[in-house]
Design an enzyme around this catalytic site. Structure first.
Site, short mmCIF file in Angstrom:
data_model
loop_
_atom_site.label_atom_id
_atom_site.label_comp_id
_atom_site.label_asym_id
_atom_site.label_seq_id
_atom_site.Cartn_x
_atom_site.Cartn_y
_atom_site.Cartn_z
N SER A 1 0.82 -1.21 0.00
CA SER A 1 0.00 0.00 0.00
C SER A 1 0.85 1.26 0.00
O SER A 1 0.40 2.31 -0.47
CB SER A 1 -0.95 0.01 1.19
OG SER A 1 -0.22 -0.03 2.42
N ARG B 1 0.87 -7.55 -18.15
CA ARG B 1 0.98 -7.11 -19.54
C ARG B 1 2.35 -7.36 -20.18
O ARG B 1 2.53 -7.10 -21.36
CB ARG B 1 0.62 -5.63 -19.64
CG ARG B 1 -0.84 -5.35 -19.27
CD ARG B 1 -1.79 -6.22 -20.08
NE ARG B 1 -3.19 -5.85 -19.85
CZ ARG B 1 -4.22 -6.40 -20.46
NH1 ARG B 1 -4.01 -7.37 -21.34
NH2 ARG B 1 -5.45 -6.02 -20.19
N ARG C 1 -14.00 11.79 -32.50
CA ARG C 1 -15.10 12.66 -32.90
C ARG C 1 -14.61 14.07 -33.21
O ARG C 1 -15.07 14.71 -34.16
CB ARG C 1 -16.16 12.70 -31.79
CG ARG C 1 -17.38 13.54 -32.13
CD ARG C 1 -18.36 13.56 -30.97
NE ARG C 1 -19.58 14.25 -31.31
CZ ARG C 1 -20.55 14.51 -30.43
NH1 ARG C 1 -20.44 14.12 -29.17
NH2 ARG C 1 -21.64 15.16 -30.81
#
Length: 225
Positions: free
Chosen positions: A70, A179, A105
């Protein structure tokens, strides 16, 4: 809209640019051990680790080894990453992260250099003509359709920039072992290593420990070995 002829398919390589690191350094996290466990002031704790730099390596390594992960959430990094839409669809599955992605867009891809694609070399050599046709169709669609409709024609190979931020725990202990695993998509593996390389000098103790322990940090790392 003036017709734009796309003469060259712009195939690029995936790339990573470190924007910034944030939060604490390894030195500060090591110093805070004395603050929260021994009631030191921050100033005195920092002075102690600067006078004894071996404490930083010992404490950070101890946190990693003992599962006290943490503390890594108090620091992290952000990158500007460019890869294919196929890649970004995998990237955004990591929910303990923040993303701001290039808009198909609002970006006008009819402008020079904006129609960018990412392809493995084997595909690029055979399918550049196909992408040229896709590009021409998109440019034509922009003449009579709204941009949000014309973008339907853009393929997964379309390059996309995304600003991504992760804390050090998510990046080093989850994203990296998942990954860079041998069963991971090759493009995200490459980008993960580029992201890692950008942090080696910023978080050297963590980076070294992860490098040494990577295969055992995720059960799927060796899937497909």
């Amino acid at each position: 809209m003036q017709e734009v002829k796309v003469n060259v398919v712009n195939i690029i390589k995936p790339r990573v640019e470190l924007v910034l690191t944030w939060g604490g350094s390894e030195e500060l996290v090591a110093a805070m051990t004395d603050v929260v466990y021994r009631a030191y002031s921050i100033e005195d704790a920092l002075r102690r680790v600067r006078e004894r730099p071996e404490l930083v390596a010992r404490r950070i390594t101890g946190f990693l080894r003992d599962g006290h992960h943490s503390v890594l959430e108090f620091m992290g990094a952000s990158w500007l990453v460019e890869g294919s839409r196929a890649f970004t669809h995998e990237l955004v599955r990591h929910r303990v992260a923040s993303y701001w992605q290039e808009s198909q867009r609002y970006v006008d891809y009819t402008k020079g250099g904006q129609l960018r694609y990412v392809l493995p070399p084997s595909l690029a050599s055979q399918w550049a003509g196909h992408l040229d046709g896709v590009s021409q169709a998109y440019v034509k669609a922009r003449e009579g359709f709204a941009p949000e409709d014309a973008r339907y024609l853009l393929p997964n190979a379309m390059a996309s920039r995304v600003w991504v931020q992760m804390n050090a725990r998510e990046f080093f202990l989850n994203f990296m072992p998942l990954r860079t695993g041998l069963g991971a998509f090759h493009e995200i593996r490459l980008i993960a290593w580029l992201m890692f390389d950008s942090l080696v000098d910023r978080f050297p103790i963590i980076a070294r420990w992860v490098w040494d322990n990577l295969p055992r940090l995720h059960s799927d790392y060796c899937r497909g070995c």
